[in-house]
Design a protein around this motif. Structure first.
Motif, mmCIF file in Angstrom:
data_model
loop_
_atom_site.group_PDB
_atom_site.id
_atom_site.type_symbol
_atom_site.label_atom_id
_atom_site.label_comp_id
_atom_site.label_asym_id
_atom_site.label_seq_id
_atom_site.Cartn_x
_atom_site.Cartn_y
_atom_site.Cartn_z
ATOM 1 N N ALA A 24 0.831 -1.201 0.000
ATOM 2 C CA ALA A 24 0.000 0.000 0.000
ATOM 3 C C ALA A 24 0.863 1.247 0.000
ATOM 4 O O ALA A 24 0.564 2.227 -0.695
ATOM 5 C CB ALA A 24 -0.928 -0.001 1.210
ATOM 6 N N SER A 25 1.941 1.230 0.754
ATOM 7 C CA SER A 25 2.849 2.369 0.794
ATOM 8 C C SER A 25 3.454 2.627 -0.588
ATOM 9 O O SER A 25 3.517 3.768 -1.044
ATOM 10 C CB SER A 25 3.949 2.109 1.816
ATOM 11 N N ALA A 29 2.774 5.851 -2.989
ATOM 12 C CA ALA A 29 3.912 6.653 -3.436
ATOM 13 C C ALA A 29 3.863 6.847 -4.950
ATOM 14 O O ALA A 29 4.221 7.912 -5.458
ATOM 15 C CB ALA A 29 5.222 5.992 -3.033
ATOM 16 N N MET A 30 3.420 5.824 -5.658
ATOM 17 C CA MET A 30 3.350 5.889 -7.119
ATOM 18 C C MET A 30 2.062 6.552 -7.608
ATOM 19 O O MET A 30 2.035 7.186 -8.649
ATOM 20 C CB MET A 30 3.450 4.477 -7.718
ATOM 21 N N GLN A 31 0.971 6.349 -6.844
ATOM 22 C CA GLN A 31 -0.343 6.848 -7.256
ATOM 23 C C GLN A 31 -1.075 7.351 -6.001
ATOM 24 O O GLN A 31 -1.931 6.654 -5.463
ATOM 25 C CB GLN A 31 -1.115 5.713 -7.939
ATOM 26 N N PRO A 32 -0.750 8.551 -5.519
ATOM 27 C CA PRO A 32 -1.299 9.046 -4.254
ATOM 28 C C PRO A 32 -2.821 9.139 -4.199
ATOM 29 O O PRO A 32 -3.400 9.084 -3.128
ATOM 30 C CB PRO A 32 -0.685 10.437 -4.103
ATOM 31 N N ASP A 33 -3.461 9.291 -5.347
ATOM 32 C CA ASP A 33 -4.925 9.410 -5.363
ATOM 33 C C ASP A 33 -5.578 8.139 -5.895
ATOM 34 O O ASP A 33 -6.613 8.197 -6.561
ATOM 35 C CB ASP A 33 -5.340 10.617 -6.183
ATOM 36 N N GLY A 65 -5.381 10.023 -1.653
ATOM 37 C CA GLY A 65 -5.967 11.299 -2.028
ATOM 38 C C GLY A 65 -5.785 12.397 -1.005
ATOM 39 O O GLY A 65 -5.971 13.568 -1.319
ATOM 40 N N ALA A 66 -5.405 12.038 0.211
ATOM 41 C CA ALA A 66 -5.186 13.065 1.223
ATOM 42 C C ALA A 66 -3.813 13.686 1.015
ATOM 43 O O ALA A 66 -2.842 12.969 0.800
ATOM 44 C CB ALA A 66 -5.269 12.457 2.624
ATOM 45 N N PRO A 67 -3.713 15.007 1.052
ATOM 46 C CA PRO A 67 -2.391 15.635 0.951
ATOM 47 C C PRO A 67 -1.474 15.119 2.055
ATOM 48 O O PRO A 67 -1.942 14.797 3.144
ATOM 49 C CB PRO A 67 -2.681 17.121 1.143
#
Length: 83
Positions: A24-25, A29-33, A65-67
């Motif tokens: 998940a990490s 990291a690759m696709q934050p949203d 999706g969270a900053p």
């Protein structure tokens, strides 16, 4: 991410948890949203026999999706953490 797993009850026996968190990490990291389908694809190599994946996907989605500044911070030295 770790705190989201605890908050969503995505840590049952703990056997799959390290692999799920690492995958998940990397996914975030690759696709934050990442959306739900991307999350499911991102963890498909890990097997979980306890949760049925719903809680795991929900935990990851709560962080996606969270900053970065709004994501839960990791624990600080000297502070207790839930098991």
């Amino acid at each position: 991410l770790r705190e989201a797993f605890v908050a969503h009850g995505a840590v049952q026996c703990g056997f799959c948890t390290p692999g799920m968190v690492v995958q998940a990490s990397h996914l975030l990291a690759m696709q934050p949203d990442a959306d739900e389908e991307a999350i499911k694809r991102g963890i498909e190599g890990n097997l979980c026999r306890c949760t049925g994946y719903r809680k795991i996907v929900d935990a990851i989605a709560s962080v996606a999706g969270a900053p970065a500044e709004e994501r839960p911070a990791s624990g600080q030295q000297g502070q207790g953490a839930p098991r």
